[in-house]
Structures are given as structure tokens and as C-alpha cells.
Motif scaffolding. Sequence first.
Motif, short mmCIF file in Angstrom:
data_model
loop_
_atom_site.label_atom_id
_atom_site.label_comp_id
_atom_site.label_asym_id
_atom_site.label_seq_id
_atom_site.Cartn_x
_atom_site.Cartn_y
_atom_site.Cartn_z
N LEU A 616 0.82 -1.21 0.00
CA LEU A 616 0.00 0.00 0.00
C LEU A 616 0.86 1.26 0.00
O LEU A 616 0.53 2.26 -0.63
CB LEU A 616 -0.92 0.01 1.23
CG LEU A 616 -2.22 -0.79 1.11
CD1 LEU A 616 -2.97 -0.76 2.43
CD2 LEU A 616 -3.10 -0.24 0.00
N ALA A 617 1.98 1.20 0.72
CA ALA A 617 2.87 2.37 0.77
C ALA A 617 3.40 2.71 -0.61
O ALA A 617 3.46 3.87 -1.01
CB ALA A 617 4.02 2.12 1.74
N LEU A 618 3.78 1.69 -1.39
CA LEU A 618 4.28 1.93 -2.75
C LEU A 618 3.17 2.46 -3.67
O LEU A 618 3.41 3.29 -4.54
CB LEU A 618 4.87 0.64 -3.32
CG LEU A 618 6.23 0.22 -2.74
CD1 LEU A 618 6.59 -1.20 -3.15
CD2 LEU A 618 7.32 1.20 -3.20
N ASP A 619 1.93 1.95 -3.45
CA ASP A 619 0.82 2.38 -4.31
C ASP A 619 0.32 3.79 -3.95
O ASP A 619 0.01 4.59 -4.83
CB ASP A 619 -0.34 1.39 -4.19
CG ASP A 619 0.02 0.03 -4.78
OD1 ASP A 619 0.96 -0.04 -5.60
OD2 ASP A 619 -0.66 -0.96 -4.42
N LEU A 620 0.24 4.09 -2.63
CA LEU A 620 -0.41 5.32 -2.18
C LEU A 620 0.54 6.50 -2.05
O LEU A 620 0.13 7.65 -2.15
CB LEU A 620 -1.08 5.08 -0.81
CG LEU A 620 -2.19 4.05 -0.75
CD1 LEU A 620 -2.61 3.81 0.70
CD2 LEU A 620 -3.39 4.52 -1.57
N GLU A 642 12.79 -1.96 4.90
CA GLU A 642 12.31 -2.01 3.51
C GLU A 642 11.90 -0.61 3.03
O GLU A 642 12.17 -0.22 1.89
CB GLU A 642 11.12 -2.96 3.41
CG GLU A 642 11.45 -4.43 3.63
CD GLU A 642 12.09 -5.06 2.41
OE1 GLU A 642 12.01 -4.46 1.32
OE2 GLU A 642 12.70 -6.13 2.55
N LEU A 643 11.24 0.15 3.92
CA LEU A 643 10.82 1.50 3.54
C LEU A 643 12.01 2.39 3.25
O LEU A 643 12.04 3.14 2.27
CB LEU A 643 9.97 2.12 4.67
CG LEU A 643 8.58 1.52 4.90
CD1 LEU A 643 7.95 2.11 6.16
CD2 LEU A 643 7.66 1.79 3.71
N ARG A 644 13.04 2.30 4.12
CA ARG A 644 14.21 3.17 3.96
C ARG A 644 15.05 2.73 2.75
O ARG A 644 15.81 3.53 2.20
CB ARG A 644 15.05 3.16 5.24
CG ARG A 644 14.38 3.91 6.40
CD ARG A 644 14.25 5.38 6.05
NE ARG A 644 13.63 6.15 7.12
CZ ARG A 644 12.42 6.67 7.08
NH1 ARG A 644 11.69 6.47 5.99
NH2 ARG A 644 11.94 7.36 8.07
N ALA A 645 14.90 1.48 2.33
CA ALA A 645 15.67 1.00 1.16
C ALA A 645 15.00 1.41 -0.15
O ALA A 645 15.61 1.31 -1.21
CB ALA A 645 15.82 -0.51 1.23
N SER A 646 13.74 1.84 -0.07
CA SER A 646 13.01 2.22 -1.28
C SER A 646 13.32 3.67 -1.64
O SER A 646 13.23 4.57 -0.79
CB SER A 646 11.49 2.05 -1.05
OG SER A 646 10.77 2.64 -2.10
#
Length: 707
Positions: A616-620, A642-646
Motif C-alpha cells: 500500500l505504501a508503494l501504491d499510495l 524495507e521502507l528506507r531502502a526504497s
Amino acid sequence: MIRPIHNVILANERDVVNARQRARSIAASLGFDHHEQIRIATAVSEIARNAFRYARAGVVAFNIDLHRQMFLVSVTDQGTGIPHLDTVMSGSYRSATGMGMGILGTKRLMDEFSIETNRSGTSVHFGKALPRLATVVDDLQLKKVVAELARQHPATPIDELQVQNRELLKTLNELNERKEELLHINEELQDTNRGVVALYAELDERADYLRRASELKSSFLSNMSHEFRTPLNSMLALTRMLLDRMDGELTSEQDQQIRFIQRSAKELAEMVDDLLDLAKVEAGKLEVKAKSFDVADLFGALRGMLKPLLAESSLNLVFEPAHELPALFTDEQKVSQVLRNFISNAIKFTPRGEVRVTAQLKNQCIEFAVADTGVGISPSDQRIIFEEFGQVENSMQRRVKGTGLGLPLSRKLAELLGGSVTVQSEVGSGSTFFFEVPLVYSGAAPPAENALPVLDPDKKLVLIVEDNRETSFVYSRYLATAGFQTHAVTSVDDAKAFIVQMRPAAVILDLLLHAETSWNFLRELKGASNPIPVLVMSVTDEQHKIYGLGADAFLLKPFQPEAMIAQVVKLTSEAERPRILMIDDNEVSRYLLREHISPTLYEVFEARDGREGLKLALDLKPAIIFLDFYMPDLNGLEVLKELRASAELKNTPVVLHSTKVLEEDELKFFRENTIAIFSKQSLTLPDSAARIRELMDTLAQHTRTDA
């Protein structure tokens, strides 16, 4: 409907002079008076000189807005811009080549002013409203102005200097004339002031005498209240103890004597209460607490209240139905007090028959009538009964004692509510007392103000719920300048009625209204399926309760107009709401957190585990992520990595929302990754809603700064 008039290209100093001369000439053609012509010419000269001096070239464009009847001037250049514009506009800048006051001075001289600057150049736009008494300028009139301008030759610097000198001399002469007029007026005022001062001194002396007399009266009544009530309350308590046989049995004679004492004490207590109410009305200290109520409900309460008076009587007390009558908006307690006095008097002086209470609509008023079949009152005595301590001598009066204050107090209370009291009576045939009271108390909510506004479809509507009319007026004026339209009401009932008919874009709500508080109304507004944004503005600084009930914004009175306008603009903005993503496997935790986030300011999404949250984070691309630590499959620490690696999500603000007590190394890791921490235990605190609001405002500010 903006029409061009003339352009001046700034290539040399002479062009600056020409721009000034053209500005004055156009202003004269448009009907501006001598002083306004000078102001406009000065403003154009200052800005044109700045453009030539700092950019070495520019264009002065003269236009007119036919729709708004506004003379507009634009000065543009292609220089390097103004690097210190904020300092210039604050008035603290000092130029190396001058005072640096040209821009700020122009803003003060004109009705409209704006400036845009960057490294590619500067554009200054300003305007002056055409004189109201002048002829309305249309296309035909504009052609005449342009033709007249074309016939004029550009002025030389010497010509313009001579014109300026003549203007200066004319202004100096006018100033001297006004100075002489002021000296003459001052002499007359001094003579007048001597007489006024003497008169005020005498008035102050009289006012001081009346004030002292009023204070002495109030002090006497206050002391009397205390001195009388203390022994009276003791007498009533002691007689009650004796009549309850707490110290043994009483003989029938003793019982009767004690009841006489008790009745006399009650009559004295009633007289003290009536005296104090009369004094408050006369001193203007009796407050009217207006609210909406139904006559039928009032009759029901009076029926139960007065029933004990009929215990030893064969009288019938009849209240006629009043269900079809409109609601009253006035002080229910005072209306009830007047009717109680009428009914209790009727019962006292009616040995047999009935007492009938009715109400009817009459000329935007409710007329109450209390009719009895009692002894009646002669025409000569009908004036006496409304005087303080006035009583009519008859056989019933000797048997039934009264204070002689009930009817005078009733008349004063009726007048306080904007109504009146009258009586019709005939000896031996009974009496009818009439009490007429307006449907709406004039000091609370005039019906005209509750009329629905005529809406402008291009402006957003803001509903103001505020009992102070001056405050509502100030709100409305400031919001009008910001492009909003407003409607003000003084009570919660009026606000509810308005919202049923029109949906405002936002509500400004005071919590402490004249006769009520609006906490429940705030809860209703935010609990609706389609909530309206609410800005609370109050002297009550209970942020935890205000935000806890769902308010979208809060400002403490006294307020800054800019802050109020900024909050209303934010609440009514049609831009997409920032997205909030909650990643938490606990449904209850997600529900509690959602309840603390304003749905009118944010769009909230939920993920039940770490993997769903990452997707959802990647989509929203949310503005803020609330992240739990303990979750199946992927825990909060793994989701955060994972969030910080994106590349798309590495800068997204994250709030750790968990019950976990963090170890030192975990705290260090979260601090290094700039993670805010808001424990789930904090949701149990009274100010949890305010804390979340403060946290999200801080994160939003950081996001804007990073951007």
C-alpha cells in the motif's frame, strides 16, 4: 474587462519623467482630484525610477479595469530581481543609493499592490479605485482619455520640475489655510470645553452620589439576605425536626403552634427572595438566559410543581392544551416564575371553582392567561396590586397572607423579557391575569439575522456560531476580505436549523454560548457520516477535550486574523487530502488511532500486516506512516528497513506506534532513521488527540521543509 490606456518604455531618465507626467494626466482625465493625482504620479515615478536605476530598462503600462472601475499600473523590468524583498516590505531596509522606501511608500499610497521578483526580473502591480462621485468610465469614455493623451507632448525634466513646484506651492498654501482654520476651531473648542468640563463635573458628582446610593442599597440587601436567611433556615430546620417528632411526641396544640411558626418563616423567606430579585432587576444585574422551549412542556412542569397547593382545596387547576403553539426562545425560568406567581395567587384567593391556564399566539407573541373564579379585584385596587407591598383589604386577605411583592416582581420580569402584564377583574366574578411575551427574546436572537443568506456560487460559505455579535462581525469582515461568505448564528439550535437547509464549507464554533455550551454540538458535527470541518475559537483552553471530540483546528481567543484565515483556508481547501497509512495487525488499535485523526484533513488507509503495508505504501505514497512493532510475518523493524531502502519511500515520515518498551540500541536505531515515537499507551491520556495533532503538524512541516 481590463483595457490598455498607454505604455511608456523606460530607456533613459527622461522616460521616468514622462511616466510621471503621463500618470498625472491620465489620473486627471479619470476624475481623480488634485491630491490623488499627485499620489498616483509619485507612486509611478518611484517604481519607474527603481526599474531604470537597478535594471537599466523597463516598461510602464497604464490600464483600466472597467468592471471594478480601477486604474491599474504595471512596471516590469528584466533585471536581476530584488534579493531582499522581505526586508524592503518590512520597512527595515536601507538602500546604499537612497532610503529604500519607494516600494513600501507606493503600497501605502495605493489601494492595491503586489510585487513578483526573481532572477529574471521584477513586476510591480498597483491600482487605485476610481472616485465614486466621478462618471462611470466605459469604452466610450476610455477612447476620449486615450485621444486626449495622444495630443499631449512628452514633458521635459524642467517642465515636470516646474509642475511639481507648482503642486508643492499649492499644497503648502492649502496647509497654511487649514492651519489657520484649525487655530480658529481650537479657540472655539477651548471655550466649549470649559463649559463641558463644568457640566461633566456636575454630572460626575450626581453620578457618584447615585452610585454610592446604589452600592449602599445593594450592600444592605446582601447583608439582609444573609442576616435574614440564616435564622430563617434555622427556624425551618428546627420546626421540621419538631414536626418529625425527633425529640418526642407533641400535643395537638404544640403541633399547630409549630406549623404556624413554620408557615411564617416560609413567608419571610419568600419575601427575602422576592426583594432580592426586585433589586437585581432594578440594578440591571438580572441575567436573561434565553433558550428554546415548548409551552406544552412548561405547562407540564407547572402542573407537577403546583399540585401540592391543591392538597387541601377543592379547586380544579386546568391547563389547556398548547401543542400547536410555536416554540419560545426566551428565559424559561423567568416565564415560569411569572406564571407561578399568577397561579399561586389565583389559588389563594379562589375559595371554590377553578383556575384555568391558557396560551395563544398573538402578533408574534405568546399570550398566557390565568383565569380564576375567585373574589375579584375592584378597578381602584387593580393599580395597587402592582405596587411593592401593596395589598387589597378583604376577608380572604386576612385569612391568606402574602408578601405583596409577587405581582410587582412579575411585571418587572415581564418587562425585562420585552413583554407586559395586565389584569381584567370584577369583584365577585373572578380575575384574569395576562402575560404577553415575545416569541424571541430581543436581546438574544432577532429573527431577521436568522434569515437564509443569498449565496454567491463563487464563494465558500462559513457558518459562525458565536453569541457575541461584535465578534461575529469581526470574523465576517476578515473572512470577506479573504474571499469567503459568512452566516452568523447565536445558538446551537439556530446552527442546527441552518445546517439542515444549507451545508457550509466550514464551521467556526465558540464553546461558551450565552445560555449553553456547544460540546455536544461539536460531537454531533464530527460524528456525522459526512462531517463538516470545524474550527473551534474559544477562551476555553481545553485542547485535549476539543481535539478529542473531533475538532479540526483550535485557536485561543484573542486571535490573530491571519491565523484564523489560514485555518479556514486549510479546512476548506479542495486540494487532495494528505494520505495517512496505518500498518498494524490489531484492529482495535487501528480504530482508536483513526478516531484521533481528522477525516476532513487527512485520508486514512489501513494495512493489517507488514507485507500489505509495504504494498500500500508503494501504491499510495502516503504523507505519514504509523507503524506497529509487533506484527506476524514482518515486524515493524523489518518493514522500516524495507521502507528506507526504497527510493520512493525513504523520506516518508514514519511514526512508531507500539506498546513495546524500546531497548537502548533500538531507540538509537530509530533516532538515526529520524523515526518519531508515539506509544499506544499515549492514547489513554486525556490530551491524546491534541498530542497526535501536534505530532502530525510537526511531521507535515518537516515534509514541506524537505520538499
